[in-house]
Motif scaffolding. Sequence first.
Motif, PDB file in Angstrom:
ATOM      1  N   SER A  88       9.438   6.674  -4.634  1.00  0.00           N
ATOM      2  CA  SER A  88       9.792   7.994  -4.658  1.00  0.00           C
ATOM      3  C   SER A  88      10.878   8.184  -3.838  1.00  0.00           C
ATOM      4  CB  SER A  88       8.651   8.866  -4.226  1.00  0.00           C
ATOM      5  OG  SER A  88       8.365   8.764  -2.670  1.00  0.00           O
ATOM      6  N   VAL A  89      11.033   7.471  -2.769  1.00  0.00           N
ATOM      7  CA  VAL A  89      12.310   7.579  -1.737  1.00  0.00           C
ATOM      8  C   VAL A  89      13.494   7.143  -2.398  1.00  0.00           C
ATOM      9  CG1 VAL A  89      13.336   6.805   0.408  1.00  0.00           C
ATOM     10  CG2 VAL A  89      11.024   7.788   0.376  1.00  0.00           C
ATOM     11  N   SER A  90      13.397   5.900  -3.099  1.00  0.00           N
ATOM     12  CA  SER A  90      14.573   5.195  -3.676  1.00  0.00           C
ATOM     13  C   SER A  90      14.944   5.833  -4.928  1.00  0.00           C
ATOM     14  CB  SER A  90      14.373   3.818  -3.958  1.00  0.00           C
ATOM     15  OG  SER A  90      13.278   3.744  -4.859  1.00  0.00           O
ATOM     16  N   ASP A  91      14.115   6.489  -5.783  1.00  0.00           N
ATOM     17  CA  ASP A  91      14.575   7.451  -6.788  1.00  0.00           C
ATOM     18  C   ASP A  91      14.782   8.714  -6.798  1.00  0.00           C
ATOM     19  OD1 ASP A  91      14.388   4.997  -7.990  1.00  0.00           O
ATOM     20  OD2 ASP A  91      12.559   5.184  -9.216  1.00  0.00           O
ATOM     21  N   SER A  92      14.574   9.293  -5.545  1.00  0.00           N
ATOM     22  CA  SER A  92      14.608  10.725  -5.289  1.00  0.00           C
ATOM     23  C   SER A  92      13.700  11.399  -6.047  1.00  0.00           C
ATOM     24  CB  SER A  92      16.144  11.061  -5.322  1.00  0.00           C
ATOM     25  OG  SER A  92      17.004  10.066  -4.540  1.00  0.00           O
TER      26      SER A  92
ATOM     27  N   VAL B  38       8.859   8.149 -14.635  1.00  0.00           N
ATOM     28  CA  VAL B  38       8.250   7.954 -13.281  1.00  0.00           C
ATOM     29  C   VAL B  38       7.059   7.068 -13.388  1.00  0.00           C
ATOM     30  CG1 VAL B  38       7.446   8.954 -11.259  1.00  0.00           C
ATOM     31  CG2 VAL B  38       9.855   9.723 -12.008  1.00  0.00           C
ATOM     32  N   LEU B  39       6.119   7.710 -14.043  1.00  0.00           N
ATOM     33  CA  LEU B  39       4.844   7.294 -14.224  1.00  0.00           C
ATOM     34  C   LEU B  39       4.776   5.879 -14.877  1.00  0.00           C
ATOM     35  CD1 LEU B  39       2.944  10.327 -15.572  1.00  0.00           C
ATOM     36  CD2 LEU B  39       2.777   9.423 -13.260  1.00  0.00           C
ATOM     37  N   GLY B  40       5.748   5.693 -15.808  1.00  0.00           N
ATOM     38  CA  GLY B  40       5.812   4.163 -16.245  1.00  0.00           C
ATOM     39  C   GLY B  40       6.201   2.876 -15.397  1.00  0.00           C
TER      40      GLY B  40
ATOM     41  N   ASP C  55       0.904  -1.346  -0.035  1.00  0.00           N
ATOM     42  CA  ASP C  55      -0.001   0.175   0.026  1.00  0.00           C
ATOM     43  C   ASP C  55       0.894   1.441  -0.081  1.00  0.00           C
ATOM     44  OD1 ASP C  55       1.063  -0.479   2.605  1.00  0.00           O
ATOM     45  OD2 ASP C  55      -1.022   0.104   3.586  1.00  0.00           O
ATOM     46  N   SER C  56       2.027   0.915   0.102  1.00  0.00           N
ATOM     47  CA  SER C  56       3.224   2.406   0.095  1.00  0.00           C
ATOM     48  C   SER C  56       4.121   2.142  -1.142  1.00  0.00           C
ATOM     49  CB  SER C  56       3.675   2.192   1.354  1.00  0.00           C
ATOM     50  OG  SER C  56       4.415   1.250   1.655  1.00  0.00           O
ATOM     51  N   PHE C  57       3.934   1.492  -2.104  1.00  0.00           N
ATOM     52  CA  PHE C  57       4.790   1.159  -2.867  1.00  0.00           C
ATOM     53  C   PHE C  57       5.299   2.590  -3.820  1.00  0.00           C
ATOM     54  CE2 PHE C  57       1.088   0.611  -5.507  1.00  0.00           C
ATOM     55  CZ  PHE C  57       1.371   1.040  -6.646  1.00  0.00           C
ATOM     56  N   LEU C  58       4.221   3.471  -3.993  1.00  0.00           N
ATOM     57  CA  LEU C  58       4.420   4.818  -4.739  1.00  0.00           C
ATOM     58  C   LEU C  58       5.405   5.738  -3.762  1.00  0.00           C
ATOM     59  CD1 LEU C  58       1.292   5.961  -6.321  1.00  0.00           C
ATOM     60  CD2 LEU C  58       3.548   5.138  -7.325  1.00  0.00           C
ATOM     61  N   GLN C  59       5.382   5.750  -2.331  1.00  0.00           N
ATOM     62  CA  GLN C  59       6.209   6.226  -1.476  1.00  0.00           C
ATOM     63  C   GLN C  59       7.525   5.843  -1.407  1.00  0.00           C
ATOM     64  OE1 GLN C  59       4.074   6.001   1.955  1.00  0.00           O
ATOM     65  NE2 GLN C  59       2.685   7.794   1.510  1.00  0.00           N
ATOM     66  N   ASP C  60       7.728   4.354  -1.533  1.00  0.00           N
ATOM     67  CA  ASP C  60       8.882   3.701  -1.484  1.00  0.00           C
ATOM     68  C   ASP C  60       9.811   3.993  -2.869  1.00  0.00           C
ATOM     69  OD1 ASP C  60       8.165   2.775   0.787  1.00  0.00           O
ATOM     70  OD2 ASP C  60       7.231   0.642  -0.067  1.00  0.00           O
TER      71      ASP C  60
END
Length: 140
Positions: free
Chosen positions: A19-23, A68-70, A12-17
């Motif tokens: 975003s953190v890993s890819d800055s 990012v969207l892909g 449920d938090s993969f987008l946040q994860d």
Amino acid sequence: EVQVNSDLLGFDSFLQDISVSDSWSSMILPETRTLKQALNTTNKLAGRVDQFKAHDVAEAVIIKVTEVLGKADIQLEEYTSFVDSMAAPEVTITGAMGGVQLSGRGIRQRYGDDDRGDDGPQDEGDEGSGSMMSRFISDV
């Protein structure tokens, strides 16, 4: 102590994860600086916005956002396939198409358990009595 792999993404938090890993927060900082330079008209002889530089910056941002969207779309598709596979099993345990029998599978029939109600071995003169192996041995 439980060790957690930092490469794993939360369901449920993969987008946040990601975003953190890819800055994501600092991904377009260079483009932002370049765009500010292109829009700055002070200290320029013509006093105009550098439209070519602004256009190049916009294309660079579009490429990064599309990437990012892909990546997010691919991960969402993976999770959707997990949910689909868990929501609809391929085979039900007791299906209408001959599902798994819940009792008596693999157990040999004993005398008296068949449909005829026999209590023991049949007479030797009866051609249809006994198993195939016992009829073969009696014939040989």
